[in-house]
Design a protein around this motif. Structure first.
Motif, PDB file in Angstrom:
ATOM      1  N   ALA A 190       0.826  -1.215   0.000  1.00 26.09           N
ATOM      2  CA  ALA A 190       0.000   0.000   0.000  1.00 26.09           C
ATOM      3  C   ALA A 190       0.853   1.256   0.000  1.00 26.09           C
ATOM      4  O   ALA A 190       2.029   1.246   0.395  1.00 26.09           O
ATOM      5  CB  ALA A 190      -0.915   0.016   1.225  1.00 26.09           C
ATOM      6  N   GLU A 191       0.243   2.337  -0.444  1.00 28.78           N
ATOM      7  CA  GLU A 191       0.782   3.695  -0.305  1.00 28.78           C
ATOM      8  C   GLU A 191      -0.307   4.561   0.318  1.00 28.78           C
ATOM      9  O   GLU A 191      -1.485   4.433  -0.035  1.00 28.78           O
ATOM     10  CB  GLU A 191       1.189   4.269  -1.659  1.00 28.78           C
ATOM     11  N   THR A 192       0.075   5.426   1.245  1.00 28.36           N
ATOM     12  CA  THR A 192      -0.885   6.333   1.876  1.00 28.36           C
ATOM     13  C   THR A 192      -0.379   7.770   1.774  1.00 28.36           C
ATOM     14  O   THR A 192       0.808   8.025   1.581  1.00 28.36           O
ATOM     15  CB  THR A 192      -1.102   5.982   3.361  1.00 28.36           C
ATOM     16  N   GLU A 193      -1.314   8.709   1.931  1.00 31.37           N
ATOM     17  CA  GLU A 193      -0.988  10.128   1.941  1.00 31.37           C
ATOM     18  C   GLU A 193      -1.736  10.808   3.071  1.00 31.37           C
ATOM     19  O   GLU A 193      -2.808  10.352   3.476  1.00 31.37           O
ATOM     20  CB  GLU A 193      -1.372  10.789   0.612  1.00 31.37           C
ATOM     21  N   GLN A 194      -1.165  11.894   3.559  1.00 29.69           N
ATOM     22  CA  GLN A 194      -1.813  12.713   4.580  1.00 29.69           C
ATOM     23  C   GLN A 194      -1.851  14.136   4.056  1.00 29.69           C
ATOM     24  O   GLN A 194      -0.883  14.874   4.143  1.00 29.69           O
ATOM     25  CB  GLN A 194      -1.045  12.631   5.905  1.00 29.69           C
ATOM     26  N   GLU A 195      -2.989  14.522   3.490  1.00 30.52           N
ATOM     27  CA  GLU A 195      -3.100  15.810   2.816  1.00 30.52           C
ATOM     28  C   GLU A 195      -3.878  16.851   3.611  1.00 30.52           C
ATOM     29  O   GLU A 195      -3.463  17.994   3.716  1.00 30.52           O
ATOM     30  CB  GLU A 195      -3.780  15.602   1.444  1.00 30.52           C
ATOM     31  N   ILE A 196      -5.018  16.442   4.178  1.00 30.60           N
ATOM     32  CA  ILE A 196      -5.879  17.396   4.880  1.00 30.60           C
ATOM     33  C   ILE A 196      -6.072  17.008   6.340  1.00 30.60           C
ATOM     34  O   ILE A 196      -6.020  17.843   7.244  1.00 30.60           O
ATOM     35  CB  ILE A 196      -7.261  17.493   4.187  1.00 30.60           C
ATOM     36  N   LEU A 207      -2.820  -2.842  -2.822  1.00 30.80           N
ATOM     37  CA  LEU A 207      -2.877  -4.056  -3.638  1.00 30.80           C
ATOM     38  C   LEU A 207      -2.893  -5.256  -2.710  1.00 30.80           C
ATOM     39  O   LEU A 207      -2.092  -5.327  -1.758  1.00 30.80           O
ATOM     40  CB  LEU A 207      -1.671  -4.152  -4.571  1.00 30.80           C
ATOM     41  N   VAL A 208      -3.790  -6.175  -2.993  1.00 30.36           N
ATOM     42  CA  VAL A 208      -3.919  -7.384  -2.178  1.00 30.36           C
ATOM     43  C   VAL A 208      -3.995  -8.587  -3.118  1.00 30.36           C
ATOM     44  O   VAL A 208      -4.899  -8.659  -3.955  1.00 30.36           O
ATOM     45  CB  VAL A 208      -5.193  -7.335  -1.298  1.00 30.36           C
ATOM     46  N   GLN A 323       1.045  -0.812   7.767  1.00 29.64           N
ATOM     47  CA  GLN A 323       2.434  -1.207   7.994  1.00 29.64           C
ATOM     48  C   GLN A 323       3.215  -1.262   6.681  1.00 29.64           C
ATOM     49  O   GLN A 323       4.351  -0.789   6.597  1.00 29.64           O
ATOM     50  CB  GLN A 323       2.480  -2.572   8.679  1.00 29.64           C
ATOM     51  N   ALA A 324       2.618  -1.831   5.644  1.00 28.05           N
ATOM     52  CA  ALA A 324       3.289  -1.923   4.345  1.00 28.05           C
ATOM     53  C   ALA A 324       3.616  -0.539   3.806  1.00 28.05           C
ATOM     54  O   ALA A 324       4.694  -0.314   3.230  1.00 28.05           O
ATOM     55  CB  ALA A 324       2.401  -2.685   3.361  1.00 28.05           C
ATOM     56  N   SER A 325       2.691   0.409   3.994  1.00 29.83           N
ATOM     57  CA  SER A 325       2.930   1.773   3.535  1.00 29.83           C
ATOM     58  C   SER A 325       4.054   2.437   4.317  1.00 29.83           C
ATOM     59  O   SER A 325       4.950   3.064   3.741  1.00 29.83           O
ATOM     60  CB  SER A 325       1.650   2.590   3.665  1.00 29.83           C
ATOM     61  N   ARG A 326       4.030   2.295   5.635  1.00 24.64           N
ATOM     62  CA  ARG A 326       5.053   2.934   6.465  1.00 24.64           C
ATOM     63  C   ARG A 326       6.444   2.381   6.189  1.00 24.64           C
ATOM     64  O   ARG A 326       7.433   3.111   6.185  1.00 24.64           O
ATOM     65  CB  ARG A 326       4.702   2.735   7.945  1.00 24.64           C
ATOM     66  N   GLU A 327       6.516   1.064   5.954  1.00 24.50           N
ATOM     67  CA  GLU A 327       7.812   0.421   5.748  1.00 24.50           C
ATOM     68  C   GLU A 327       8.224   0.375   4.287  1.00 24.50           C
ATOM     69  O   GLU A 327       9.352   0.003   3.972  1.00 24.50           O
ATOM     70  CB  GLU A 327       7.774  -0.997   6.327  1.00 24.50           C
ATOM     71  N   GLY A 328       7.314   0.742   3.380  1.00 22.90           N
ATOM     72  CA  GLY A 328       7.633   0.767   1.971  1.00 22.90           C
ATOM     73  C   GLY A 328       8.015  -0.593   1.405  1.00 22.90           C
ATOM     74  O   GLY A 328       8.940  -0.700   0.597  1.00 22.90           O
ATOM     75  N   ARG A 329       7.270  -1.619   1.815  1.00 23.27           N
ATOM     76  CA  ARG A 329       7.609  -2.972   1.350  1.00 23.27           C
ATOM     77  C   ARG A 329       6.356  -3.813   1.192  1.00 23.27           C
ATOM     78  O   ARG A 329       5.307  -3.528   1.769  1.00 23.27           O
ATOM     79  CB  ARG A 329       8.559  -3.658   2.326  1.00 23.27           C
ATOM     80  N   VAL A 330       6.501  -4.867   0.386  1.00 21.98           N
ATOM     81  CA  VAL A 330       5.447  -5.867   0.253  1.00 21.98           C
ATOM     82  C   VAL A 330       5.485  -6.776   1.467  1.00 21.98           C
ATOM     83  O   VAL A 330       6.557  -7.208   1.900  1.00 21.98           O
ATOM     84  CB  VAL A 330       5.649  -6.693  -1.037  1.00 21.98           C
ATOM     85  N   ILE A 331       4.322  -7.065   2.034  1.00 24.77           N
ATOM     86  CA  ILE A 331       4.224  -7.965   3.185  1.00 24.77           C
ATOM     87  C   ILE A 331       3.665  -9.297   2.722  1.00 24.77           C
ATOM     88  O   ILE A 331       2.595  -9.355   2.110  1.00 24.77           O
ATOM     89  CB  ILE A 331       3.338  -7.365   4.289  1.00 24.77           C
ATOM     90  N   GLU A 332       4.403 -10.362   2.973  1.00 23.44           N
ATOM     91  CA  GLU A 332       3.920 -11.716   2.671  1.00 23.44           C
ATOM     92  C   GLU A 332       2.955 -12.110   3.788  1.00 23.44           C
ATOM     93  O   GLU A 332       3.355 -12.646   4.814  1.00 23.44           O
ATOM     94  CB  GLU A 332       5.091 -12.688   2.561  1.00 23.44           C
TER      95      GLU A 332
END
Length: 344
Positions: A190-196, A207-208, A323-332
């Motif tokens: 995943a990717e996340t954003e904090q805009e507002i 993606l899953v 967690q995947a977004s924060r760590e920038g990795r794919v989680i198995e």
């Protein structure tokens, strides 16, 4: 069992709808509502001619309801649910099941120990468009499913204070995807954003990959100035589109698939535009269907509910995406799920 006694704890945006639906279900008597805001509780109580409380524990003791909806902020779910279970109630708690997976496991174990129903309010499972889509997938109308895409977009809801968009909204679509595929997750990213939003993420793309090969794509945010709730399922014979707001289900036919024996083909030979069909559905309020299922389960009748375990898996997956977004990795995920869900 005769008439069941119902109560609602927390009568904000969602809780007041629970109160309304209980008041409409035959052989169910809405007895009381509880909310820390006494003016809000009394307003709902006057509307349905029931008792109002600020202390839900006093309500549980005096009213002794059979079924209770817990619609309080997520951080309070665990304690309120445990108190309701201890008071002898069957409980539906709004999603997410709890603030943490550990709390969710405690709730599930206590419900099992006491022999009580614990359901989680993943209301989209009871949407007629989702139910019909599931039926058609089970009947094989799509052939092999390639991808499920969820779009859940809209403006920031003032009701949310304690979680970000992933934990608040992604569990809905993760649960729908598990329901539609009948499969568990293999890996996620995943990717996340904090805009507002000043405290949590407000935009999310995930993606899953499921064990059966289906790819789940999630696009969720609190940044879009219009509300969109849509599930798209793409497969060999075409594409289903479910509009969860209007309860419409459409099928876009892959004309190239007509008359072909998919079982004998090793690859998809092509796609071409065919008919678009708007399928006829019997529209019903999902919350009404959900609470009717809770009431049936409380009576000991067969009922399709989103179980505590389902709710826990949806929460775990949402947290895994964060967690995947924060760590920038794919989680198995398939390597971690057993440990997470068992409390390890």
């Amino acid at each position: 069992m005769g008439e069941l006694r119902a109560a609602v704890i927390g009568v904000g945006v969602m809780g007041r709808n629970h109160a309304r639906v209980y008041s409409e279900i035959p052989d169910v008597e809405l007895m009381a509502v509880a909310d820390l805001d006494i003016a809000r509780a009394e307003s709902i109580a006057r509307q349905y001619r029931v008792s109002a409380y600020t202390d839900y524990r006093v309500m549980l003791q005096e009213v002794q309801p059979t079924v209770v909806s817990v619609c309080v902020p997520t951080q309070a779910h665990c304690q309120v649910v445990l108190d309701a279970l201890a008071a002898g109630c069957h409980v539906l708690v709004e999603k997410p099941i709890a603030a943490t997976p550990e709390e969710g496991r405690i709730m599930i174990k206590q419900a099992a120990r006491l022999g009580r129903v614990l359901a989680v309010g993943h209301i989209e499972r009871f949407n007629p468009a989702v139910i019909e889509l599931k039926r058609r997938l089970v009947d094989g109308e799509m052939g092999r499913v390639f991808q499920i895409q969820a779009r859940r977009l809209g403006p920031f809801p003032a009701r949310v204070r304690d979680v970000g968009v992933v934990v608040d909204l992604a569990p809905h679509d993760l649960d729908i995807m598990r329901y539609l595929t009948g499969s568990e997750v293999k890996r996620l990213y995943a990717e996340t954003e904090q805009e507002i939003h000043t405290a949590h993420e407000d935009a999310f793309s995930g993606l899953v990959r499921f064990e059966d090969g289906v790819l789940g794509v999630l696009n969720i945010n609190w940044l879009t100035p219009t509300k969109i709730r849509e599930i798209t399922v793409t497969g060999q014979r075409g594409m289903f589109v479910a509009d969860l707001l209007t309860q419409d289900l459409y099928f876009y036919e892959n004309d190239a698939s007509q008359g072909l024996d998919w079982n004998s083909m090793s690859v998809l030979r092509g796609v071409s535009e065919g008919q678009m069909i708007r399928l006829k559905l019997e529209r019903r309020e999902p919350l009404r269907v959900e609470l009717e299922a809770l009431v049936a389960a409380a009576r000991g009748e067969p009922a399709r509910l989103v179980t505590g375990q389902d709710g826990l898996i949806a929460l775990e997956l949402a947290l895994g995406l964060v967690q995947a977004s924060r760590e920038g990795r794919v989680i198995e995920w398939s390597q971690m799920a057993t440990q997470y869900l068992s409390g390890g």
